[in-house]
Design an enzyme around this catalytic site. Structure first.
Site, PDB file in Angstrom:
ATOM      1  N   ARG A 178       0.812  -1.222   0.000  1.00 21.96           N
ATOM      2  CA  ARG A 178       0.000   0.000   0.000  1.00 21.96           C
ATOM      3  C   ARG A 178       0.851   1.281   0.000  1.00 21.96           C
ATOM      4  O   ARG A 178       0.560   2.242   0.724  1.00 21.96           O
ATOM      5  CB  ARG A 178      -0.993   0.008   1.169  1.00 21.96           C
ATOM      6  CG  ARG A 178      -1.979  -1.123   1.138  1.00 21.96           C
ATOM      7  CD  ARG A 178      -2.985  -1.012  -0.018  1.00 21.96           C
ATOM      8  NE  ARG A 178      -3.775  -2.225  -0.121  1.00 21.96           N
ATOM      9  CZ  ARG A 178      -3.495  -3.220  -0.977  1.00 21.96           C
ATOM     10  NH1 ARG A 178      -2.467  -3.142  -1.811  1.00 21.96           N
ATOM     11  NH2 ARG A 178      -4.253  -4.287  -1.023  1.00 21.96           N
ATOM     12  N   CYS A 234     -10.992  -0.988   2.974  1.00 23.16           N
ATOM     13  CA  CYS A 234     -10.365  -1.527   4.186  1.00 23.16           C
ATOM     14  C   CYS A 234      -9.721  -0.389   4.963  1.00 23.16           C
ATOM     15  O   CYS A 234      -8.921   0.370   4.409  1.00 23.16           O
ATOM     16  CB  CYS A 234      -9.310  -2.575   3.822  1.00 23.16           C
ATOM     17  SG  CYS A 234     -10.081  -4.112   3.297  1.00 23.16           S
ATOM     18  N   GLU A 305      -4.844   2.129   6.911  1.00 22.13           N
ATOM     19  CA  GLU A 305      -4.468   2.164   5.487  1.00 22.13           C
ATOM     20  C   GLU A 305      -4.993   3.471   4.883  1.00 22.13           C
ATOM     21  O   GLU A 305      -4.386   4.055   3.995  1.00 22.13           O
ATOM     22  CB  GLU A 305      -5.126   0.957   4.796  1.00 22.13           C
ATOM     23  CG  GLU A 305      -4.904   0.916   3.296  1.00 22.13           C
ATOM     24  CD  GLU A 305      -5.477  -0.361   2.668  1.00 22.13           C
ATOM     25  OE1 GLU A 305      -5.348  -1.447   3.278  1.00 22.13           O
ATOM     26  OE2 GLU A 305      -6.054  -0.255   1.574  1.00 22.13           O
TER      27      GLU A 305
HETATM   28  C1  LIG Z   1     -15.780   0.196  -1.464  1.00 21.55           C
HETATM   29  C2  LIG Z   1     -14.272   0.334  -1.539  1.00 21.55           C
HETATM   30  C3  LIG Z   1     -13.493  -0.759  -1.874  1.00 21.55           C
HETATM   31  C4  LIG Z   1     -12.101  -0.648  -1.934  1.00 21.55           C
HETATM   32  N1  LIG Z   1     -11.369  -1.753  -2.267  1.00 21.55           N
HETATM   33  C5  LIG Z   1     -10.029  -1.659  -2.325  1.00 21.55           C
HETATM   34  C6  LIG Z   1      -9.235  -2.798  -2.666  1.00 21.55           C
HETATM   35  O1  LIG Z   1      -9.732  -3.883  -2.946  1.00 21.55           O
HETATM   36  N2  LIG Z   1      -7.879  -2.655  -2.701  1.00 21.55           N
HETATM   37  C7  LIG Z   1      -7.279  -1.464  -2.428  1.00 21.55           C
HETATM   38  O2  LIG Z   1      -6.045  -1.388  -2.482  1.00 21.55           O
HETATM   39  N3  LIG Z   1      -8.003  -0.374  -2.091  1.00 21.55           N
HETATM   40  C8  LIG Z   1      -9.360  -0.428  -2.046  1.00 21.55           C
HETATM   41  N4  LIG Z   1     -10.093   0.680  -1.705  1.00 21.55           N
HETATM   42  C9  LIG Z   1      -9.404   1.939  -1.335  1.00 21.55           C
HETATM   43  C10 LIG Z   1      -9.216   2.934  -2.490  1.00 21.55           C
HETATM   44  O3  LIG Z   1     -10.215   2.791  -3.475  1.00 21.55           O
HETATM   45  C11 LIG Z   1      -7.844   2.789  -3.124  1.00 21.55           C
HETATM   46  O4  LIG Z   1      -6.822   3.037  -2.193  1.00 21.55           O
HETATM   47  C12 LIG Z   1      -7.695   3.760  -4.301  1.00 21.55           C
HETATM   48  O5  LIG Z   1      -6.566   3.401  -5.025  1.00 21.55           O
HETATM   49  C13 LIG Z   1      -7.558   5.220  -3.858  1.00 21.55           C
HETATM   50  O6  LIG Z   1      -7.639   6.026  -5.023  1.00 21.55           O
HETATM   51  P1  LIG Z   1      -8.273   7.485  -4.970  1.00 21.55           P
HETATM   52  O7  LIG Z   1      -8.141   8.092  -6.314  1.00 21.55           O
HETATM   53  O8  LIG Z   1      -9.631   7.462  -4.412  1.00 21.55           O
HETATM   54  O9  LIG Z   1      -7.247   8.185  -3.976  1.00 21.55           O
HETATM   55  P2  LIG Z   1      -7.575   9.347  -2.917  1.00 21.55           P
HETATM   56  O10 LIG Z   1      -8.393   8.783  -1.808  1.00 21.55           O
HETATM   57  O11 LIG Z   1      -8.112  10.554  -3.611  1.00 21.55           O
HETATM   58  O12 LIG Z   1      -6.095   9.643  -2.383  1.00 21.55           O
HETATM   59  C14 LIG Z   1      -5.345   8.623  -1.744  1.00 21.55           C
HETATM   60  C15 LIG Z   1      -3.894   9.109  -1.626  1.00 21.55           C
HETATM   61  O13 LIG Z   1      -3.343   9.222  -2.946  1.00 21.55           O
HETATM   62  C16 LIG Z   1      -2.833  10.547  -3.155  1.00 21.55           C
HETATM   63  N5  LIG Z   1      -3.031  10.858  -4.564  1.00 21.55           N
HETATM   64  C17 LIG Z   1      -4.186  10.743  -5.288  1.00 21.55           C
HETATM   65  N6  LIG Z   1      -3.961  11.086  -6.558  1.00 21.55           N
HETATM   66  C18 LIG Z   1      -2.648  11.443  -6.649  1.00 21.55           C
HETATM   67  C19 LIG Z   1      -1.819  11.908  -7.708  1.00 21.55           C
HETATM   68  N7  LIG Z   1      -2.281  12.085  -8.948  1.00 21.55           N
HETATM   69  N8  LIG Z   1      -0.522  12.176  -7.432  1.00 21.55           N
HETATM   70  C20 LIG Z   1      -0.009  12.008  -6.183  1.00 21.55           C
HETATM   71  N9  LIG Z   1      -0.760  11.574  -5.134  1.00 21.55           N
HETATM   72  C21 LIG Z   1      -2.060  11.300  -5.380  1.00 21.55           C
HETATM   73  C22 LIG Z   1      -3.642  11.430  -2.212  1.00 21.55           C
HETATM   74  O14 LIG Z   1      -2.926  12.609  -1.907  1.00 21.55           O
HETATM   75  C23 LIG Z   1      -3.775  10.500  -1.008  1.00 21.55           C
HETATM   76  O15 LIG Z   1      -2.610  10.525  -0.224  1.00 21.55           O
HETATM   77  C24 LIG Z   1     -11.479   0.597  -1.645  1.00 21.55           C
HETATM   78  C25 LIG Z   1     -12.274   1.706  -1.320  1.00 21.55           C
HETATM   79  C26 LIG Z   1     -13.652   1.584  -1.262  1.00 21.55           C
HETATM   80  C27 LIG Z   1     -14.481   2.789  -0.918  1.00 21.55           C
END
Ligand SMILES: Cc1cc2nc3c(=O)[nH]c(=O)nc-3n(C[C@H](O)[C@H](O)[C@H](O)COP(=O)(O)OP(=O)(O)OC[C@H]3O[C@@H](n4cnc5c(N)ncnc54)[C@H](O)[C@@H]3O)c2cc1C
Length: 311
Positions: A178, A234, A305
């Site tokens: 992660r 998670c 996480e």
């Molecule tokens: C229902 C559900 C199921 C999920 N299942 C999983 C799963 O199976 N596996 C898993 O790993 N995760 C899962 N997640 C968590 C999440 O979806 C992942 O971690 C996802 O990759 C986060 O992406 P995001 O664009 O929403 O990031 P955000 O929440 O917007 O940001 C997360 C982090 O990334 C940084 N960030 C975002 N974009 C950039 C960029 N362009 N450059 C630099 N930094 C950046 C942000 O500053 C922050 O620190 C789940 C979430 C939900 C709600």
């Protein structure tokens, strides 16, 4: 926010900037106080100038993708949130090969998965049902037991905070559970920066088999996770011991445990869900209660996480 910066943001970004923007609108937990400004750049050049201006003004900024792994505290964010989810969304075939797909960082993982399915390319199905953006997924090395971003990313284009944008091949990326870090050419220190786009190396595959696999993976998620509830996926990382955080929380008898409207999901114990009007404070108090109970029962400290930001 200083009036000069407010004027600059209003003039340059017009309807693509919002002031005192509630972050609850932009996070999957539906929680979070206001950011001083929420800016939606659409071009790389615009982003470069924005970061430069914020640095010169000494204003805090952070980047967000789809907000699906974020807990924003109740007093919000003193500074600027840069959202790439609105403007940086293009997905295309890479010039260098039929099996290579390039996605800008604001593109949804779901859209990349659909693109791969449409072009009969395998490798992305592990990400089906992960609701984030490409930038967030790379930052988190998002994945499941079937794979993670580390297995498919060949190249990243990044913007560093000194204004330099460059492409880095996978030999410069150090993946972790992660997380990831970058070894920037010519620098001693690992670079932190904004992910602009990612190139994925996929494999040709039978479209029918791919679609069948995709269908069963989505079905599995729907039966094992609180699919429709407001959550950030998670909440805790699995501990180094190899155990699963969900199993530990469940064994500690915490399914359904609540602080206000924040609840340990009854369906999946590693999901903390917002049952309606939970505050960030409720989530944080529930998080601490879960950590305490798991520590007491198993002598293990669970680490979140989810990224916790703001004040
Ligand atoms: C229902 C559900 C199921 C999920 N299942 C999983 C799963 O199976 N596996 C898993 O790993 N995760 C899962 N997640 C968590 C999440 O979806 C992942 O971690 C996802 O990759 C986060 O992406 P995001 O664009 O929403 O990031 P955000 O929440 O917007 O940001 C997360 C982090 O990334 C940084 N960030 C975002 N974009 C950039 C960029 N362009 N450059 C630099 N930094 C950046 C942000 O500053 C922050 O620190 C789940 C979430 C939900 C709600």
């Amino acid at each position: 926010m200083n009036p000069g910066l407010k004027k600059y943001l209003s003039e340059v970004f017009r309807d693509r900037v919002r002031f005192d923007e509630p972050m609850s609108v932009h996070t999957s937990l539906k929680i979070g106080g206001p950011a001083d400004a929420y800016v939606m750049p659409v071009q790389e050049e615009e982003l470069v100038f924005l970061v430069d201006r914020l640095k010169k003004d000494g204003v805090f900024y952070c980047v967000m993708g789809a907000g699906t792994n974020l807990l924003v505290r109740d007093q919000g964010i003193r500074g600027v949130v840069i959202s790439l989810a609105e403007g940086f969304t293009k997905i295309r075939k890479a010039a260098g090969g039929a099996n290579r797909v390039v996605a800008r960082s604001g593109a949804r993982l779901a859209a990349v998965c659909r693109y791969a399915l449409k072009h009969s390319l395998s490798g992305m199905n592990f990400a089906l049902g992960i609701p984030g953006s490409v930038g967030g997924a790379v930052t988190m090395n998002a994945g499941t037991g079937l794979g993670s971003m580390a297995g498919v990313v060949e190249n990243l284009r990044m913007l560093f905070d000194d204004g330099v944008a460059m492409s880095l091949d996978k030999s410069r990326i150090q993946w972790s559970y992660r997380g990831f870090a970058i070894a920037r050419p010519g620098r001693d220190k690992s670079g932190e920066g904004i992910i602009l786009e990612a190139e994925f190396l996929l494999c040709p595959a039978d479209p029918n088999l791919l679609k069948k696999e995709a269908h069963s993976l989505i079905q599995k998620r729907k039966t094992t996770q609180p699919w429709r509830a407001a959550s950030a996926g998670c909440f805790f990382k699995n501990p180094d011991s190899g155990d699963s955080a969900g199993r530990l929380i469940d064994s500690a008898g915490l399914k359904g445990f609540r602080v206000g409207d924040a609840e340990v999901s009854k369906k999946h114990a590693n999901f903390i869900v917002n049952r309606g009007h939970a505050s960030a404070d409720d989530i944080l108090r529930l998080m601490e209660a879960v950590q305490e109970r798991v520590y007491k029962n198993f002598n293990l400290k669970l680490e979140p996480e989810v990224k916790i930001v703001g004040q």
